[in-house]
Design an enzyme around this catalytic site. Structure first.
Site, short mmCIF file in Angstrom:
data_model
loop_
_atom_site.label_atom_id
_atom_site.label_comp_id
_atom_site.label_asym_id
_atom_site.label_seq_id
_atom_site.Cartn_x
_atom_site.Cartn_y
_atom_site.Cartn_z
CG HIS A 214 -0.05 0.01 2.62
ND1 HIS A 214 0.15 -0.61 3.25
CD2 HIS A 214 -0.03 1.08 2.75
CE1 HIS A 214 1.13 -0.51 4.11
NE2 HIS A 214 0.69 0.64 4.60
C1 UD1 Z 1 -2.05 5.14 5.72
C2 UD1 Z 1 -0.69 5.60 6.08
C3 UD1 Z 1 -0.06 5.36 6.62
C4 UD1 Z 1 -0.56 3.52 6.65
C5 UD1 Z 1 -1.28 3.05 5.44
C6 UD1 Z 1 -2.35 1.81 6.43
C7 UD1 Z 1 -0.81 8.15 6.39
C8 UD1 Z 1 0.09 9.35 5.15
N1 UD1 Z 1 -0.75 7.60 5.55
O1 UD1 Z 1 -2.05 5.05 4.36
O2 UD1 Z 1 1.17 5.52 7.48
O3 UD1 Z 1 0.61 2.34 6.53
O4 UD1 Z 1 -2.40 4.22 6.24
O5 UD1 Z 1 -2.84 1.16 6.28
O6 UD1 Z 1 -0.67 8.59 7.19
N2 UD1 Z 1 -9.31 4.68 1.63
C9 UD1 Z 1 -10.74 4.05 1.82
N3 UD1 Z 1 -11.15 3.46 2.85
C10 UD1 Z 1 -10.95 3.78 3.73
C11 UD1 Z 1 -9.24 4.83 3.43
C12 UD1 Z 1 -8.71 4.59 2.85
O7 UD1 Z 1 -11.00 3.67 0.10
O8 UD1 Z 1 -11.29 3.14 4.79
C13 UD1 Z 1 -8.84 5.04 0.41
C14 UD1 Z 1 -8.94 6.44 0.04
O9 UD1 Z 1 -8.79 6.48 -0.87
C15 UD1 Z 1 -7.74 7.26 0.23
C16 UD1 Z 1 -6.41 6.05 0.15
O10 UD1 Z 1 -7.36 4.62 0.29
O11 UD1 Z 1 -7.96 7.95 -0.60
C17 UD1 Z 1 -4.99 6.02 1.36
O12 UD1 Z 1 -6.10 6.18 2.43
P1 UD1 Z 1 -5.00 7.60 3.36
O13 UD1 Z 1 -5.49 7.33 4.41
O14 UD1 Z 1 -5.12 9.05 3.11
O15 UD1 Z 1 -3.38 7.14 3.35
P2 UD1 Z 1 -3.00 5.33 3.62
O16 UD1 Z 1 -2.43 4.74 1.69
O17 UD1 Z 1 -4.41 4.69 3.83
N1 UDP Z 2 -3.76 -6.07 8.14
C1 UDP Z 2 -5.14 -6.63 8.35
N2 UDP Z 2 -5.55 -7.06 7.61
C2 UDP Z 2 -4.65 -6.73 6.30
C3 UDP Z 2 -3.60 -6.79 6.27
C4 UDP Z 2 -3.38 -6.19 7.26
O1 UDP Z 2 -5.42 -6.70 9.46
O2 UDP Z 2 -5.75 -7.37 5.55
C5 UDP Z 2 -2.92 -5.62 9.63
C6 UDP Z 2 -1.55 -6.08 9.93
O3 UDP Z 2 -1.62 -7.35 11.71
C7 UDP Z 2 -0.41 -5.05 9.83
C8 UDP Z 2 -1.79 -3.93 10.37
O4 UDP Z 2 -3.01 -3.98 9.93
O5 UDP Z 2 0.31 -5.16 10.76
C9 UDP Z 2 -0.49 -3.34 9.91
O6 UDP Z 2 -1.67 -2.33 8.47
P1 UDP Z 2 -0.75 -1.37 7.33
O7 UDP Z 2 -0.07 -2.95 6.58
O8 UDP Z 2 -1.61 -1.10 6.39
O9 UDP Z 2 0.08 -0.84 8.26
P2 UDP Z 2 1.48 -0.62 8.46
O10 UDP Z 2 1.18 -0.79 9.61
O11 UDP Z 2 2.17 -0.47 6.89
O12 UDP Z 2 1.23 1.14 8.40
#
Ligand code: UD1
Ligand code: UDP
Length: 390
Positions: A209
């Site tokens: 991601h």
């Molecule tokens: C965010 C965090 C990242 C973390 C990740 C975990 C920041 C800068 N990024 O990244 O550090 O590793 O979460 O998963 O805070 N979206 C949905 N549904 C949701 C959430 C997001 O559709 O419930 C989509 C939206 O299009 C959104 C995109 O995902 O614009 C990105 O979401 P965002 O929370 O901005 O960043 P992540 O890539 O999820």
């Molecule tokens: N995880 C989950 N379901 C998924 C993918 C990840 O429960 O489909 C959990 C897993 O325990 C992982 C945590 O979400 O360590 C962290 O999420 P993510 O990778 O989105 O964020 P990051 O740790 O990179 O910030």
């Protein structure tokens, strides 16, 4: 009337929920603590948010800020506006932020501006790559936090190098491991592997991601091509993050991924089901921070598709290795040939981190033991002055 310490525990996005859950359960037991669970709403899909509350036995948040998605500036600003208002309504004595997402920094900034003490759990991690939005969040949060709870010695060293006073730092270990240990029985009992037809079989789990991997069409295309090749050697399960799914569709790569016979593309999973899958995996391919840690704890080979990691201990002591799209396949061959270090569990990754955090709060806030603070005479004293070490 009894005066209890008001603590706000901030959660926002998927990786936050397993970091706040053990702390929530530990603090809820403390008679001196008046806990408010705040969800900023950064993640909002059912399978990116609500599922984790259910899995981790968390009640609905006391306060939901509903900020949703947006640019970094929009998201950070919206959290700040909403949380500042919440703090004006009910002023906490301590704000606890976790991890490195935009909401972590936003709530820390709110606290710092109005002189509410801020504690950062998972402080001190550094990738030294300032193109990562999370690195900016880590640096800024740690600069303004009053208490820094670190997971590993490298984090302490980073903070020392940046001039953070030693008195602010307590090494508490890795909170992610607390969640795993709390949920271990349910994780083992989850039928996820079986329902995907994987019980007793070799398979790999993939999560991706990071913008650096999934926002660039050429790179994401290359990664999809590599995953298809890997799936000819070992079946792959890929729970797809919403950011990644959007881009796979936008860049016309969805079909290529989903038609590959060796790849099961599925929705993001809840914590218990996901960990059931990871526990049985032969290997993981990821760019997640949390997965690097979980696999090190479980001794499962992890290939991290990044140039740097803010969790170097997972490489120096654990089963994690950094790879590129180009050297992914040879690394998979090494794992399948049995040429992979077994690794060891880093110190203080033991399931007792939440207890150490509670002990640290008790010490810093000078909470008498046994711990009921009896009177309200200090209720107009700013939280900052209630701390012994800051
Ligand atoms: C965010 C965090 C990242 C973390 C990740 C975990 C920041 C800068 N990024 O990244 O550090 O590793 O979460 O998963 O805070 N979206 C949905 N549904 C949701 C959430 C997001 O559709 O419930 C989509 C939206 O299009 C959104 C995109 O995902 O614009 C990105 O979401 P965002 O929370 O901005 O960043 P992540 O890539 O999820
Ligand atoms: N995880 C989950 N379901 C998924 C993918 C990840 O429960 O489909 C959990 C897993 O325990 C992982 C945590 O979400 O360590 C962290 O999420 P993510 O990778 O989105 O964020 P990051 O740790 O990179 O910030």
């Amino acid at each position: 009337m009894e005066k209890r310490l008001r603590i706000d525990l901030i959660a926002a996005a998927r990786p936050n929920f397993m970091k706040i859950a053990p702390l929530f359960h530990a603090l809820r037991e403390e008679p001196w603590c008046n806990l408010r669970l705040v969800h900023t709403g950064q993640h909002y899909d059912h399978n990116m948010s609500d599922t984790f509350f259910k899995d981790l036995n968390l009640p609905p948040p006391d306060l939901h800020l509903g900020v949703g998605s947006g640019s970094h500036a929009e998201q950070t600003a919206r959290v700040m506006l909403a949380y500042a208002q919440a703090c004006t309504g009910t002023r906490p004595d301590l704000i606890v932020v976790v991890g490195d997402v935009n909401s972590t920094l936003a709530c820390a900034l709110v606290g710092a501006k109005v002189c509410i003490p801020v504690a950062h759990l998972e402080a001190g991690l550094r990738s030294n790559d300032r193109t990562m939005p999370e690195e900016i969040n880590r640096l800024a949060t740690d600069t303004i936090a009053d208490i820094l709870w670190t997971p590993s010695p490298d984090a302490d060293e980073n903070l020392a190098r940046e001039g953070v006073a030693t008195a602010k730092i307590t090494r508490v270990g890795n909170i992610m491991i607390d969640s795993y240990e709390l949920m271990r029985d349910l994780i083992q009992a989850s039928g996820m592997r079986r329902s995907l037809g994987l019980e007793g079989k070799d398979y790999g789990v993939v999560t991706l991601h990071r913008p650096s991997n999934v926002d660039v069409p050429v790179l994401l295309g290359k990664l999809v091509g590599q995953l298809v090749k890997i799936s000819e050697k070992i079946p792959i399960i890929f729970p797809v993050h919403p950011r990644t799914r959007k881009n796979l569709e936008r860049f016309d790569l969805w079909q290529q991924l989903t038609v590959a016979p060796g790849i099961q593309v599925i929705e993001p999973l809840g914590y218990v089901d996901f960990m059931n899958l990871v526990c049985g995996a032969r290997l993981t391919v990821t760019d997640s921070g949390g997965v690097q840690e979980e696999t090190t704890y479980l001794g499962i080979p992890c290939l991290t598709l990044r140039d740097t990691t803010e969790r170097p201990i997972t490489v120096t002591q654990g089963t994690n290795r950094l790879v590129t799209a180009d050297n992914l396949l040879p690394a998979i061959n090494d794992i399948l040939a049995g040429h992979w270090p077994r690794g060891r569990k880093p110190g203080l990754w033991d399931g007792s981190t939440a207890a150490r955090v509670v002990a640290d709060i008790t010490k810093r806030m000078k909470i008498p033991q046994p711990a009921v603070v009896q009177d309200d005479r200090n209720s107009n004293v700013s939280g900052k002055r209630m701390f012994s070490n800051i």
